[in-house]
Design an enzyme around this catalytic site. Sequence first.
Site, PDB file in Angstrom:
ATOM      1  CB  ILE A   1      39.670 -21.160  47.971  1.00 40.68           C
ATOM      2  CG1 ILE A   1      40.506 -20.043  48.613  1.00 40.68           C
ATOM      3  CG2 ILE A   1      38.787 -20.577  46.857  1.00 40.68           C
ATOM      4  CD1 ILE A   1      41.508 -19.392  47.678  1.00 40.68           C
TER       5      ILE A   1
ATOM      6  CG  ASP B   1      40.117 -32.720  47.970  1.00 39.18           C
ATOM      7  OD1 ASP B   1      40.125 -31.475  47.988  1.00 39.18           O
ATOM      8  OD2 ASP B   1      41.103 -33.417  48.284  1.00 39.18           O
TER       9      ASP B   1
ATOM     10  CE1 TYR C   1      49.998 -22.796  43.880  1.00 38.04           C
ATOM     11  CE2 TYR C   1      50.430 -20.449  43.606  1.00 38.04           C
ATOM     12  CZ  TYR C   1      49.586 -21.475  43.977  1.00 38.04           C
ATOM     13  OH  TYR C   1      48.328 -21.182  44.447  1.00 38.04           O
TER      14      TYR C   1
ATOM     15  CE  LYS D   1      47.076 -21.764  41.302  1.00 39.32           C
ATOM     16  NZ  LYS D   1      45.688 -22.277  41.253  1.00 39.32           N
TER      17      LYS D   1
END
Length: 247
Positions: free
Chosen positions: A16, A35, A144, A148
Amino acid sequence: MLEGKRILITGAARGIGLAVAQAARAAGAQVAMADRDTAELQRAADGALAITMDVGDAASVAAGVALAVAGLGGLDGLVNNAAILDEGHSATASEIRFAEVLSINLTSILRVSQAALPHLQGHGSIVNTSSIMALAGQANGAAYTAAKAGGLGLTRVMAVDFAPMGVRVNAVAPGFIDTRMAIMADGTHEHHTDAFRAIYIGARKIPLARPGTPADCAGAFVFLLSDAAAYITGQCLTVDGGLTATY
């Protein structure tokens, strides 16, 4: 839509993040791609400013933001996209791994945003990559999902806190997207399993009857970064093929 905008994107070497970088450049923006995978980043940059940055390390973030500002001549937008996948059961999840996932997937939003904030004041837009897992529980997603969900809450608080500084903050929540995060711990591609194809495609649990691509997500980021979204802040735009519209 982004002509003249200068945008920093984390986790931009693939998936993405890479799709957003490509779409932003096509929309007229100057882009800094960050990155921690330097080799993959150099392959993906294609002339964009490439910055090695580990969002889990405050010194690396400070240095990376400084390089982006110097290289672009300022900042108008930030995409907090960097994240790692984790499959951990709530009964057995390691506290050490849990903390690592939260640092990369949640605390990094604050870490990078705080470093970029002085350069965004008065005109900036921040877009955080959330997930449909922020909206509902899924087995073996303890760290996770917590990260989020926390990121979505942080997006809303940042929107309120940064509004007097002239900075908008929003999120995009992708659904099932064909990235490396679709590869499960045993190496199986989640979208190719019989169960996924029967439920999400065959029975149209995803109403559009297909998993998404990174490019499917990119337009939402471009919109929220642009002046077309000038009166939008504290919101989450879900890009999931209609998955969360049904039950």
